[in-house]
Write a protein that holds these residues in place. Structure first.
Motif, PDB file in Angstrom:
ATOM      1  N   ALA A 215       0.192  12.038 -14.342  1.00 44.99           N
ATOM      2  CA  ALA A 215      -0.959  12.933 -14.326  1.00 44.99           C
ATOM      3  C   ALA A 215      -2.220  12.195 -13.900  1.00 44.99           C
ATOM      4  CB  ALA A 215      -1.158  13.553 -15.711  1.00 44.99           C
ATOM      5  N   ASP A 216      -2.396  10.951 -14.397  1.00 47.45           N
ATOM      6  CA  ASP A 216      -3.547  10.149 -13.979  1.00 47.45           C
ATOM      7  C   ASP A 216      -3.481   9.852 -12.487  1.00 47.45           C
ATOM      8  OD1 ASP A 216      -4.511  10.131 -16.556  1.00 47.45           O
ATOM      9  OD2 ASP A 216      -3.624   8.173 -17.056  1.00 47.45           O
ATOM     10  N   GLU A 217      -2.277   9.546 -12.011  1.00 52.31           N
ATOM     11  CA  GLU A 217      -2.108   9.248 -10.587  1.00 52.31           C
ATOM     12  C   GLU A 217      -2.421  10.474  -9.734  1.00 52.31           C
ATOM     13  OE1 GLU A 217       1.262   7.509  -7.449  1.00 52.31           O
ATOM     14  OE2 GLU A 217       1.844   8.142  -9.476  1.00 52.31           O
ATOM     15  N   LEU A 218      -1.991  11.638 -10.197  1.00 51.66           N
ATOM     16  CA  LEU A 218      -2.269  12.875  -9.445  1.00 51.66           C
ATOM     17  C   LEU A 218      -3.773  13.099  -9.316  1.00 51.66           C
ATOM     18  CD1 LEU A 218      -0.483  16.248  -9.605  1.00 51.66           C
ATOM     19  CD2 LEU A 218      -2.930  16.211 -10.013  1.00 51.66           C
ATOM     20  N   LEU A 219      -4.512  12.926 -10.415  1.00 49.11           N
ATOM     21  CA  LEU A 219      -5.953  13.143 -10.359  1.00 49.11           C
ATOM     22  C   LEU A 219      -6.634  12.115  -9.469  1.00 49.11           C
ATOM     23  CD1 LEU A 219      -6.673  14.041 -14.110  1.00 49.11           C
ATOM     24  CD2 LEU A 219      -6.569  15.589 -12.150  1.00 49.11           C
ATOM     25  N   ASP A 220      -6.163  10.865  -9.523  1.00 48.43           N
ATOM     26  CA  ASP A 220      -6.744   9.815  -8.691  1.00 48.43           C
ATOM     27  C   ASP A 220      -6.491  10.100  -7.211  1.00 48.43           C
ATOM     28  OD1 ASP A 220      -7.956   7.153  -8.240  1.00 48.43           O
ATOM     29  OD2 ASP A 220      -5.924   6.621  -7.585  1.00 48.43           O
ATOM     30  N   LEU A 221      -5.254  10.457  -6.889  1.00 42.97           N
ATOM     31  CA  LEU A 221      -4.915  10.775  -5.501  1.00 42.97           C
ATOM     32  C   LEU A 221      -5.649  12.015  -5.015  1.00 42.97           C
ATOM     33  CD1 LEU A 221      -1.050  10.092  -5.521  1.00 42.97           C
ATOM     34  CD2 LEU A 221      -2.834   8.722  -4.391  1.00 42.97           C
ATOM     35  N   TYR A 222      -5.856  12.980  -5.912  1.00 45.07           N
ATOM     36  CA  TYR A 222      -6.591  14.193  -5.554  1.00 45.07           C
ATOM     37  C   TYR A 222      -8.024  13.859  -5.136  1.00 45.07           C
ATOM     38  CZ  TYR A 222      -8.914  18.713  -6.001  1.00 45.07           C
ATOM     39  OH  TYR A 222      -9.651  19.842  -5.752  1.00 45.07           O
ATOM     40  N   GLN A 223      -8.683  13.010  -5.918  1.00 48.91           N
ATOM     41  CA  GLN A 223     -10.061  12.641  -5.602  1.00 48.91           C
ATOM     42  C   GLN A 223     -10.138  11.886  -4.274  1.00 48.91           C
ATOM     43  OE1 GLN A 223     -11.103  10.417  -9.113  1.00 48.91           O
ATOM     44  NE2 GLN A 223     -11.855  12.229 -10.210  1.00 48.91           N
ATOM     45  N   ARG A 224      -9.180  11.011  -4.038  1.00 49.06           N
ATOM     46  CA  ARG A 224      -9.189  10.246  -2.794  1.00 49.06           C
ATOM     47  C   ARG A 224      -8.888  11.139  -1.603  1.00 49.06           C
ATOM     48  NH1 ARG A 224      -5.386   5.486  -4.954  1.00 49.06           N
ATOM     49  NH2 ARG A 224      -5.182   4.909  -2.744  1.00 49.06           N
ATOM     50  N   ALA A 225      -7.927  12.061  -1.765  1.00 51.80           N
ATOM     51  CA  ALA A 225      -7.605  12.968  -0.655  1.00 51.80           C
ATOM     52  C   ALA A 225      -8.767  13.892  -0.343  1.00 51.80           C
ATOM     53  CB  ALA A 225      -6.361  13.779  -1.000  1.00 51.80           C
ATOM     54  N   ALA A 226      -9.505  14.306  -1.373  1.00 47.34           N
ATOM     55  CA  ALA A 226     -10.685  15.149  -1.144  1.00 47.34           C
ATOM     56  C   ALA A 226     -11.732  14.391  -0.338  1.00 47.34           C
ATOM     57  CB  ALA A 226     -11.266  15.606  -2.475  1.00 47.34           C
ATOM     58  N   THR A 227     -11.893  13.081  -0.637  1.00 44.74           N
ATOM     59  CA  THR A 227     -12.820  12.254   0.142  1.00 44.74           C
ATOM     60  C   THR A 227     -12.337  12.114   1.574  1.00 44.74           C
ATOM     61  OG1 THR A 227     -13.416  10.998  -1.843  1.00 44.74           O
ATOM     62  CG2 THR A 227     -13.927   9.993   0.282  1.00 44.74           C
ATOM     63  N   HIS A 228     -11.032  11.935   1.751  1.00 42.64           N
ATOM     64  CA  HIS A 228     -10.466  11.827   3.095  1.00 42.64           C
ATOM     65  C   HIS A 228     -10.704  13.104   3.892  1.00 42.64           C
ATOM     66  CE1 HIS A 228      -7.411   8.719   1.356  1.00 42.64           C
ATOM     67  NE2 HIS A 228      -8.620   8.191   1.550  1.00 42.64           N
ATOM     68  N   LEU A 229     -10.528  14.239   3.261  1.00 42.35           N
ATOM     69  CA  LEU A 229     -10.743  15.508   3.949  1.00 42.35           C
ATOM     70  C   LEU A 229     -12.199  15.628   4.391  1.00 42.35           C
ATOM     71  CD1 LEU A 229      -9.866  18.323   4.879  1.00 42.35           C
ATOM     72  CD2 LEU A 229     -10.261  19.143   2.546  1.00 42.35           C
ATOM     73  N   SER A 230     -13.114  15.198   3.542  1.00 46.78           N
ATOM     74  CA  SER A 230     -14.531  15.260   3.903  1.00 46.78           C
ATOM     75  C   SER A 230     -14.825  14.360   5.102  1.00 46.78           C
ATOM     76  CB  SER A 230     -15.380  14.836   2.697  1.00 46.78           C
ATOM     77  OG  SER A 230     -16.744  14.836   3.030  1.00 46.78           O
ATOM     78  N   LEU A 231     -14.209  13.166   5.123  1.00 49.03           N
ATOM     79  CA  LEU A 231     -14.413  12.247   6.248  1.00 49.03           C
ATOM     80  C   LEU A 231     -13.856  12.818   7.541  1.00 49.03           C
ATOM     81  CD1 LEU A 231     -13.577   8.827   4.516  1.00 49.03           C
ATOM     82  CD2 LEU A 231     -15.816   9.602   5.314  1.00 49.03           C
ATOM     83  N   VAL A 232     -12.663  13.389   7.471  1.00 53.87           N
ATOM     84  CA  VAL A 232     -12.046  13.966   8.667  1.00 53.87           C
ATOM     85  C   VAL A 232     -12.889  15.101   9.212  1.00 53.87           C
ATOM     86  CG1 VAL A 232     -10.037  15.245   9.514  1.00 53.87           C
ATOM     87  CG2 VAL A 232      -9.716  13.233   8.061  1.00 53.87           C
ATOM     88  N   ARG A 233     -13.362  15.971   8.337  1.00 57.15           N
ATOM     89  CA  ARG A 233     -14.164  17.115   8.779  1.00 57.15           C
ATOM     90  C   ARG A 233     -15.466  16.678   9.456  1.00 57.15           C
ATOM     91  NH1 ARG A 233     -13.441  21.201   3.594  1.00 57.15           N
ATOM     92  NH2 ARG A 233     -11.758  22.477   4.505  1.00 57.15           N
ATOM     93  N   SER A 234     -16.064  15.594   8.959  1.00 56.49           N
ATOM     94  CA  SER A 234     -17.352  15.168   9.510  1.00 56.49           C
ATOM     95  C   SER A 234     -17.205  14.283  10.750  1.00 56.49           C
ATOM     96  CB  SER A 234     -18.152  14.422   8.447  1.00 56.49           C
ATOM     97  OG  SER A 234     -17.440  13.278   7.996  1.00 56.49           O
ATOM     98  N   ALA A 235     -16.156  13.438  10.794  1.00 56.23           N
ATOM     99  CA  ALA A 235     -16.041  12.462  11.887  1.00 56.23           C
ATOM    100  C   ALA A 235     -15.045  12.851  12.969  1.00 56.23           C
ATOM    101  CB  ALA A 235     -15.658  11.093  11.307  1.00 56.23           C
ATOM    102  N   ALA A 236     -13.935  13.483  12.595  1.00 53.55           N
ATOM    103  CA  ALA A 236     -12.910  13.843  13.588  1.00 53.55           C
ATOM    104  C   ALA A 236     -12.197  15.104  13.127  1.00 53.55           C
ATOM    105  CB  ALA A 236     -11.912  12.691  13.759  1.00 53.55           C
ATOM    106  N   PRO A 237     -12.837  16.251  13.250  1.00 52.34           N
ATOM    107  CA  PRO A 237     -12.306  17.507  12.681  1.00 52.34           C
ATOM    108  C   PRO A 237     -11.098  18.056  13.436  1.00 52.34           C
ATOM    109  CG  PRO A 237     -14.296  17.946  13.939  1.00 52.34           C
ATOM    110  CD  PRO A 237     -14.136  16.460  13.934  1.00 52.34           C
ATOM    111  N   ASP A 238      -9.984  17.378  13.267  1.00 52.49           N
ATOM    112  CA  ASP A 238      -8.750  17.858  13.889  1.00 52.49           C
ATOM    113  C   ASP A 238      -8.182  19.015  13.053  1.00 52.49           C
ATOM    114  OD1 ASP A 238      -6.378  17.222  15.844  1.00 52.49           O
ATOM    115  OD2 ASP A 238      -5.480  17.498  13.860  1.00 52.49           O
ATOM    116  N   PRO A 239      -7.935  20.187  13.646  1.00 56.14           N
ATOM    117  CA  PRO A 239      -7.493  21.355  12.858  1.00 56.14           C
ATOM    118  C   PRO A 239      -6.196  21.122  12.103  1.00 56.14           C
ATOM    119  CG  PRO A 239      -8.198  22.018  15.057  1.00 56.14           C
ATOM    120  CD  PRO A 239      -8.137  20.523  15.058  1.00 56.14           C
ATOM    121  N   THR A 240      -5.276  20.398  12.709  1.00 58.41           N
ATOM    122  CA  THR A 240      -3.977  20.191  12.067  1.00 58.41           C
ATOM    123  C   THR A 240      -4.119  19.336  10.806  1.00 58.41           C
ATOM    124  OG1 THR A 240      -2.872  20.324  14.222  1.00 58.41           O
ATOM    125  CG2 THR A 240      -1.639  19.326  12.405  1.00 58.41           C
ATOM    126  N   VAL A 241      -4.873  18.250  10.916  1.00 62.41           N
ATOM    127  CA  VAL A 241      -5.057  17.365   9.765  1.00 62.41           C
ATOM    128  C   VAL A 241      -5.862  18.066   8.672  1.00 62.41           C
ATOM    129  CG1 VAL A 241      -6.016  15.166   8.993  1.00 62.41           C
ATOM    130  CG2 VAL A 241      -4.910  15.323  11.223  1.00 62.41           C
TER     131      VAL A 241
END
Length: 331
Positions: free
Chosen positions: A31-57
């Motif tokens: 459960a701790d790992e899921l929450l940690d990975l969730y926060q990191r993936a949310a940051t990754h999504l924000s980076l992708v949207r701002s720097a390289a908004p590929d629709p598939t990713v």
């Protein structure tokens, strides 16, 4: 940003998050790992949207995060035990707790209907103010009895159930306003009192009671329950007691939803009696007896199971874990 290199570097984390989100149970570490990975993936999504908004990713990460969000909340599903709690604790607890409201509503309506019916039966001039003599003859000799056999049993049961459920829903939906319930009850009492008075004055009182009592006892009880609970909701904001008005209305509003769901079953039973028992060839005493037995079963359900549920601390409201936080108030 080199999107391909970014995806290659973080794809294993995203897949791990997706795998954890699909498991039914998680250990504490998972459960701790899921929450940690969730926060990191949310940051990754924000980076992708701002720097390289590929629709598939973006679509892939959004889907993974949505699934992880649902898994982290762990929404509870309805189980047979929860349904059992609803049937033997929550619903009877609300019905028992609000009994004074719907019993008083029932008594007031019955008294008004009887007085109105007697007045109409003894005064032909009053009858003609509601209906012409020709229409009265049509009602007495044809329409009242034909109404219960006009449609097939199953179709008529569905029509009656839908109509009565709608009436109950109106009582509950507009309960907070108060006046719409009183208006609806008055129209219902007026209809029953006038028709009953006319039938009695023309010597067809036996037909009236023989056709309306088998299903009407339980059906009207359900309507009075809905109306009484609606009026209780109205009173919760007029006189909230020690609670704030918002908390009082929230409590009664949540409980009244339990009543609305429970009345679906009650009205299904009364609709079946109206469709298959009321127009049947059974003797009048047998048809009325079935209606009385159904009413006794309902009252026993309320006053036996309901009293036990309330004594055990059940109110019909949501469990504490499902409620929003409330402010403390002084008694």
């Amino acid at each position: 940003m080199d999107l391909d290199a970014f995806v290659t570097a973080h794809y294993p984390e995203w897949e791990q998050l997706r795998a954890l989100s699909g498991r039914r149970t998680l250990s504490g570490a998972e459960a701790d790992e899921l929450l940690d990975l969730y926060q990191r993936a949310a940051t990754h999504l924000s980076l992708v949207r701002s720097a390289a908004p590929d629709p598939t990713v973006v679509q892939y990460l959004s889907t993974v995060l949505a699934k992880a969000r649902t898994a982290s909340l762990r929404r509870r599903t309805m189980t047979w035990s929860r349904l059992g709690d609803f049937a033997v604790r929550d619903l009877p607890a609300v019905l028992y707790r609000t009994r004074r409201w719907w019993i008083c509503t029932a008594l007031a309506n019955v008294v008004v209907a009887v007085v109105l019916g007697v007045w109409v039966a003894r005064n032909p001039a009053v009858q003609t103010s509601f209906i012409s003599p020709e229409a009265a003859q049509q009602l007495v000799n044809h329409d009242f009895r034909h109404y219960y056999s006009e449609y097939g049993g199953a179709d008529f049961a569905a029509r009656v159930w839908t109509n009565n459920a709608w009436v109950a829903a109106v009582c509950i939906a507009f309960g907070v306003l108060g006046f719409p319930i009183v208006w609806m009850l008055w129209n219902n009492v007026l209809n029953v009192g006038v028709q009953g008075g006319i039938m009695v004055s023309y010597g067809h009182g036996g037909d009236f009671f023989g056709l309306i009592l088998p299903h009407g006892i339980l059906e009207l009880t359900a309507v009075f329950v809905a109306a009484g609970c609606g009026l209780r909701l109205f009173w919760s904001w007029v006189e909230p007691g020690a609670r704030s008005r918002a908390d009082a209305m929230a409590h009664e509003g949540r409980s009244i939803v339990v009543v609305a769901l429970g009345l679906i079953g009650v009205l299904l039973v009364s609709g079946a009696i109206e469709a298959f028992v009321t127009p049947s060839s059974l003797p009048t005493w047998a048809r009325i007896g079935i209606g009385v037995l159904a009413e006794i079963a309902f009252l026993a359900y309320v006053f036996v199971l309901g009293r036990r549920a309330v004594a055990a601390g059940f109110t019909g409201d949501l469990r504490d874990a499902d409620q929003s936080a409330t402010r403390p108030v002084s008694a």
